[in-house]
Write a protein that holds these residues in place. Structure first.
Motif, PDB file in Angstrom:
ATOM      1  N   ARG A   2       1.031   4.432  -2.682  1.00 30.94           N
ATOM      2  CA  ARG A   2       0.936   5.857  -2.267  1.00 30.94           C
ATOM      3  C   ARG A   2       2.135   6.641  -2.812  1.00 30.94           C
ATOM      4  O   ARG A   2       1.996   7.740  -3.329  1.00 30.94           O
ATOM      5  CB  ARG A   2       0.896   5.957  -0.741  1.00 30.94           C
ATOM      6  CG  ARG A   2      -0.492   5.758  -0.156  1.00 30.94           C
ATOM      7  CD  ARG A   2      -0.553   6.283   1.270  1.00 30.94           C
ATOM      8  NE  ARG A   2       0.485   5.739   2.139  1.00 30.94           N
ATOM      9  CZ  ARG A   2       0.407   4.574   2.783  1.00 30.94           C
ATOM     10  NH1 ARG A   2      -0.668   3.809   2.649  1.00 30.94           N
ATOM     11  NH2 ARG A   2       1.383   4.146   3.554  1.00 30.94           N
ATOM     12  N   GLU A   3       3.329   6.041  -2.687  1.00 26.09           N
ATOM     13  CA  GLU A   3       4.540   6.750  -3.164  1.00 26.09           C
ATOM     14  C   GLU A   3       4.492   6.990  -4.673  1.00 26.09           C
ATOM     15  O   GLU A   3       4.971   8.004  -5.170  1.00 26.09           O
ATOM     16  CB  GLU A   3       5.791   5.938  -2.813  1.00 26.09           C
ATOM     17  CG  GLU A   3       6.130   6.001  -1.337  1.00 26.09           C
ATOM     18  CD  GLU A   3       7.312   5.106  -0.974  1.00 26.09           C
ATOM     19  OE1 GLU A   3       7.689   5.121   0.195  1.00 26.09           O
ATOM     20  OE2 GLU A   3       7.829   4.393  -1.853  1.00 26.09           O
ATOM     21  N   GLU A  13       0.841  -1.211   0.000  1.00 25.58           N
ATOM     22  CA  GLU A  13       0.000   0.000   0.000  1.00 25.58           C
ATOM     23  C   GLU A  13       0.872   1.256   0.000  1.00 25.58           C
ATOM     24  O   GLU A  13       0.549   2.258  -0.641  1.00 25.58           O
ATOM     25  CB  GLU A  13      -0.934   0.065   1.211  1.00 25.58           C
ATOM     26  CG  GLU A  13      -1.836  -1.152   1.412  1.00 25.58           C
ATOM     27  CD  GLU A  13      -1.099  -2.334   2.024  1.00 25.58           C
ATOM     28  OE1 GLU A  13      -0.063  -2.102   2.700  1.00 25.58           O
ATOM     29  OE2 GLU A  13      -1.523  -3.478   1.802  1.00 25.58           O
ATOM     30  N   ARG A  14       2.005   1.174   0.730  1.00 25.31           N
ATOM     31  CA  ARG A  14       2.900   2.332   0.787  1.00 25.31           C
ATOM     32  C   ARG A  14       3.474   2.601  -0.622  1.00 25.31           C
ATOM     33  O   ARG A  14       3.584   3.747  -1.062  1.00 25.31           O
ATOM     34  CB  ARG A  14       4.053   2.056   1.761  1.00 25.31           C
ATOM     35  CG  ARG A  14       5.073   3.189   1.837  1.00 25.31           C
ATOM     36  CD  ARG A  14       6.027   2.994   2.988  1.00 25.31           C
ATOM     37  NE  ARG A  14       6.949   1.887   2.760  1.00 25.31           N
ATOM     38  CZ  ARG A  14       8.195   2.024   2.302  1.00 25.31           C
ATOM     39  NH1 ARG A  14       8.670   3.221   2.030  1.00 25.31           N
ATOM     40  NH2 ARG A  14       8.967   0.984   2.125  1.00 25.31           N
ATOM     41  N   TYR A  64      -6.905   4.185  -6.551  1.00 26.07           N
ATOM     42  CA  TYR A  64      -6.942   5.639  -6.335  1.00 26.07           C
ATOM     43  C   TYR A  64      -7.675   6.345  -7.481  1.00 26.07           C
ATOM     44  O   TYR A  64      -7.542   7.549  -7.674  1.00 26.07           O
ATOM     45  CB  TYR A  64      -5.524   6.206  -6.202  1.00 26.07           C
ATOM     46  CG  TYR A  64      -4.858   5.807  -4.899  1.00 26.07           C
ATOM     47  CD1 TYR A  64      -5.095   6.514  -3.718  1.00 26.07           C
ATOM     48  CD2 TYR A  64      -4.005   4.713  -4.851  1.00 26.07           C
ATOM     49  CE1 TYR A  64      -4.496   6.139  -2.526  1.00 26.07           C
ATOM     50  CE2 TYR A  64      -3.408   4.328  -3.662  1.00 26.07           C
ATOM     51  CZ  TYR A  64      -3.653   5.047  -2.499  1.00 26.07           C
ATOM     52  OH  TYR A  64      -3.066   4.680  -1.318  1.00 26.07           O
TER      53      TYR A  64
END
Ligand SMILES: Nc1nc2c(ncn2[C@@H]2O[C@H](COP(=O)(O)OP(=O)(O)OP(=O)(O)O)[C@@H](O)[C@H]2O)c(=O)[nH]1
Length: 602
Positions: free
Chosen positions: A280-281, A276-277, A292
């Motif tokens: 996001r990055e 998930e990170r 998203y």
């Protein structure tokens, strides 16, 4: 990266002379009298000479006939012009004094504007003759070009996919896992050959061609070309590491080449994995995943465990459907060279991706300045093929010379036509302006001979090989043009270089690194020759003639060659790690500089 140890400018180098000769950079009162006097003396002398010529109207015709004739071209460097006039480069700089020419930034290898070329000739009391214009009028364009596609002949074709990403994020592991899955599926006992690409078949029958491009930072230029030869990029991001420098660089390659991305978040088997990170990055770099609200598919995988590989391939096929990838399997072959090497038994072998048409035995193909009558075709399992259609990766045997990676492949009607195309391209390449000239980014030269155009009509960057060839030709021309006395009394320090590598890709990668050399003003790096294969007697002879060194990457030199080199005082540097080779070269360049305490005074 090249910073040669001592940064002091060499007195007497042409650039320092320019600054001495150019009053705006150095006020006249600071000029040493030794240099100022001849300058002051020469100016009135030239004016006087001009007045005398003006006054002699009657004898004008005769004076003109007596003048030395200089053959000029539209694209000439300061050095070219000096050689054409049989003068040294300082003569050219000097002739441009008191003109609007930008002398402060002008170097020996810079192109001169046409008006300054003419002005220098005029001010030197000579007359000019256009060399290139007359030749161009005589020479008809004989190049081969891509065809115009007929929409009703187009058929769906498999996607060509490149895997990119940061060092150690698992590109090779993912490629290996995909290749293994294919081998298991086919239960083929054949030996897998590295041909720069391989085909993966899905249980549903669809196929994907993966480009097997090297992942290290040193191969950036190759990857850039990989992006241009590809339909889809799979961006590998390690789930425990996240977005890193080369992840961002890969995104930029994809954007520049307008190639869509699928993200494989790798190493998801690790306890520290945070997919998930990663998602996001990626947002920060304009890669918006479906969760998203974007269109990019982000798939968690594990190359080590083989998890989700099928899902990844299916996602690739689904994206390919959206892209409606089509090609004409009939008609003349078009493609791109992805790798080339010399095989002891087969001779020059090139791995290519077919883009249009179907390549078969007997096809006559040109790629850059090489041509082939195809004798054999092999797939990555080493199996002989009858033919290979669009999106297939094949090894082709039958080349007269080794073509360079990244070069466009085109079928022509006959061997005679192939020779004609190659001859035309050699002529054009010799005429082409040097890299870094005013005609744009050398890495993006469109339509230059030997450079390729992608299927979408995007220009492919000129190969480092083509640029290297230009450099070699110039170095050899310069050496040939030198008077014997100059050969032994060259004032500028230089290191003539002969470069050999195991495959075309590695030579290209080293050439790309050499292009970043930025201490030319301290020591001129003169690329005399480069190529694929073991160090040969010819290499040693060349090195001896040019007083140069031989650098080999992943190649060997026989005992007799080593003995010959020792006898001739030629150094051979053999390496298997690209950065060690570069470090060694840096050391040699640094060692050519004088110690700081003994700079010459004149
Ligand atoms: N746990 C785990 N380790 C992995 C996975 N994929 C790769 N690795 C490990 O990560 C390291 C780097 O993998 P490579 O495949 O060599 O990475 P690369 O991106 O090709 O590296 P470069 O070629 O140096 O750019 C190796 O030690 C692999 O075993 C994975 O899915 N899970």
């Amino acid at each position: 990266m090249w910073g040669v140890v001592r940064s002091t400018r060499l007195p007497g180098s042409s650039s320092s002379l320019v600054r001495v000769l150019f009053p705006r950079l150095l006020p006249p009162r600071l000029l040493p009298p030794r240099l100022l006097a001849p300058l002051l003396l020469r100016q009135p002398a030239r004016q006087l000479a001009a007045k005398q010529v003006k006054g002699q109207k009657k004898g004008h015709q005769k004076v003109n006939a007596d003048k030395q004739e200089v053959e000029i071209r539209k694209t000439m460097t300061v050095g070219d012009l000096a050689r054409a006039m049989n003068k040294d480069t300082d003569h050219v700089f000097e002739a441009l004094l008191n003109t609007a020419a930008e002398l402060s930034s002008l170097e020996e290898e810079e192109l001169l504007e046409e008006r300054w070329i003419k002005e220098v000739v005029k001010r030197s009391g000579m007359k000019y003759r256009w060399a290139r214009l007359t030749q161009d009028r005589e020479r008809e364009n004989k190049d081969a070009t891509r065809r115009v596609l007929e929409p009703d002949r187009l058929q769906p074709r498999p996607p060509v996919v490149t895997i990119m990403g940061h060092v150690d994020h698992g590109k090779t592991s993912l490629l290996d896992a995909l290749r293994r899955s294919q081998l298991v599926e086919q239960e083929a006992g054949g030996i897998t050959q590295h041909i720069g690409a391989f085909l993966v078949g899905l249980p549903t029958g669809e196929q994907v061609t993966f480009l097997d491009t090297p992942g290290h930072a040193a191969f950036t230029s190759m990857r850039a070309r990989g992006a241009h030869a590809t339909d889809i990029i799979i961006l590998v991001v390690a789930a425990d590491d996240g977005v890193m420098n080369q992840t961002v660089e890969s995104i930029q390659h994809a954007k520049k080449a307008q190639v869509p991305i699928i993200v494989a978040v790798n190493k998801c088997d690790k306890p520290q994995a945070e997919p998930e990170r990663v998602a996001r990055e990626l947002l920060e770099h304009g890669v918006v995943g479906e969760e998203y609200g974007g269109h990019v598919q982000i798939i968690p995988v594990s190359a080590r465990k083989g998890d989700n590989l099928l899902l990844l391939t299916e996602a690739t096929v689904a994206l390919a459907e959206v892209l409606e990838l089509k090609a004409d399997p009939s008609g003349p072959v078009e493609g791109v060279v992805i790798e080339s090497r010399t095989d002891r038994g087969k001779g020059a072998v090139a791995s290519v991706i077919v883009q249009q048409g179907t390549v078969r035995r007997g096809c006559v193909l040109v790629a850059g300045r090489s041509w082939a009558k195809v004798r054999f075709l092999f797939d990555e399992q080493g199996q002989a093929l009858e033919g290979a259609g669009p999106s297939r990766a094949v090894q082709l045997v039958g080349w007269k010379d080794l073509p360079s990676a990244g070069e466009e492949l085109l079928e022509v009607e006959s061997e005679q036509r192939a020779r004609e195309v190659v001859e035309w391209r050699s002529y054009k390449e010799d005429q082409a302006p040097p890299e870094g000239g005013p005609e744009g980014d050398p890495g993006e030269t469109a339509g230059a001979p030997g450079s390729a155009t992608s299927r979408r009509g995007r220009p492919m960057p000129t190969s480092a090989g083509a640029r290297g060839r230009q450099r070699c030709t110039r170095a050899n021309r310069q050496q040939a043009a030198m008077r014997p006395s100059e050969k032994t009394h060259k004032t500028q320090r230089s290191l003539p270089l002969i470069l050999k590598g195991d495959v075309d890709g590695s030579v290209e990668a080293i050439l790309s690194l050499l292009e970043s050399y930025d201490a030319e003003d301290q020591c001129h790096m003169e690329l005399v020759h480069f190529g694929v294969g073991e160090v040969s007697e010819n290499d040693v002879r060349l090195a001896e003639t040019f007083s140069g060194s031989i650098y080999g990457f992943n190649v060997s030199a026989s005992k007799s060659i080593l003995r010959l080199a020792e006898k001739k005082g030629v150094q051979i540097h053999l390496h298997t790690i690209i950065y060690k080779l570069v470090d060694d070269l840096k050391d040699e360049l640094s060692s050519t500089l004088p110690p700081p305490w003994c700079h010459p005074t004149s």
